[in-house]
Design a protein around this motif. Structure first.
Motif, PDB file in Angstrom:
ATOM      1  N   ALA A  69       0.845  -1.206   0.000  1.00 28.70           N
ATOM      2  CA  ALA A  69       0.000   0.000   0.000  1.00 28.70           C
ATOM      3  C   ALA A  69       0.875   1.249   0.000  1.00 28.70           C
ATOM      4  O   ALA A  69       1.942   1.287   0.607  1.00 28.70           O
ATOM      5  N   ASN A  70       0.424   2.272  -0.685  1.00 25.31           N
ATOM      6  CA  ASN A  70       1.184   3.519  -0.769  1.00 25.31           C
ATOM      7  C   ASN A  70       1.486   4.095   0.608  1.00 25.31           C
ATOM      8  O   ASN A  70       2.587   4.597   0.845  1.00 25.31           O
ATOM      9  N   ALA A  71       0.515   4.025   1.529  1.00 25.29           N
ATOM     10  CA  ALA A  71       0.737   4.561   2.877  1.00 25.29           C
ATOM     11  C   ALA A  71       1.855   3.805   3.590  1.00 25.29           C
ATOM     12  O   ALA A  71       2.685   4.408   4.282  1.00 25.29           O
ATOM     13  N   THR A  72       1.909   2.502   3.414  1.00 33.96           N
ATOM     14  CA  THR A  72       2.965   1.701   4.029  1.00 33.96           C
ATOM     15  C   THR A  72       4.310   2.031   3.409  1.00 33.96           C
ATOM     16  O   THR A  72       5.315   2.194   4.120  1.00 33.96           O
ATOM     17  N   GLN A  73       4.357   2.110   2.099  1.00 32.96           N
ATOM     18  CA  GLN A  73       5.602   2.436   1.417  1.00 32.96           C
ATOM     19  C   GLN A  73       6.133   3.791   1.901  1.00 32.96           C
ATOM     20  O   GLN A  73       7.328   3.933   2.172  1.00 32.96           O
ATOM     21  N   LYS A  74       5.246   4.772   2.033  1.00 32.74           N
ATOM     22  CA  LYS A  74       5.660   6.099   2.499  1.00 32.74           C
ATOM     23  C   LYS A  74       6.143   6.040   3.944  1.00 32.74           C
ATOM     24  O   LYS A  74       7.169   6.621   4.285  1.00 32.74           O
TER      25      LYS A  74
END
Length: 157
Positions: A69-74
């Motif tokens: 997920a983008n939030a996790t990657q960030k």
């Protein structure tokens, strides 16, 4: 997991879905960061620092949706010094992930316990098997990486 230590296991409550918010708040921010910031130089694999030289630390995950997920990657980019983003780690590559072998070892230890009839018994057995992993097993799994990579490259992935 690292060459010399393990994080604590996080047991996901029954019925809990693993979305990026849960993964970030309950697993990364708590369990992972506790392991990353350990300073004690002795003790069990659950007490030692993940690496003697944290400048060599690279955090990587598999392709689970909560991990990608983008939030996790960030979050990982913002909180971890070295992080392999989803585009840097080859998908579906269990041959390149020594934790898959570690889970196999844990599974063998759990199977040696015989019939497990209660969820609590299974959780405690898995935690015990995890806690009992020897440092030499971790060292051997990580040391096997160059040979694993050589074989995968030799076979064109």
């Amino acid at each position: 997991m690292s060459q010399q230590a393990l994080s604590e296991l996080h047991i996901i409550p029954q019925g809990q879905s693993i979305n990026s918010a849960y993964y970030i708040n309950q697993i990364l921010a708590k369990t992972c960061m506790e392991a990353v910031h350990r300073c004690r130089n002795n003790g069990s694999v659950l007490e030692r620092p993940m690496l003697e030289n944290m400048s060599e630390f690279i955090f990587m995950q598999d392709g689970a949706p909560a991990h990608m997920a983008n939030a996790t990657q960030k979050w990982c980019q913002d909180h971890l010094n070295a992080f392999w983003r989803k585009i840097e780690w080859p998908g579906n590559s269990p041959d390149l992930n020594p934790i898959e072998n570690l889970w196999g070892i844990v599974k063998e230890k759990v199977n040696e316990e015989g019939q497990i009839t209660r969820c609590e018994q299974l959780i405690e057995t898995v935690k015990s098997a995890w806690r009992d992993i020897s440092p030499s097993i971790l060292e051997n799994l990580v040391a096997s990486m160059p040979e694993r990579i050589r074989i995968v490259l030799e076979r064109n992935g």
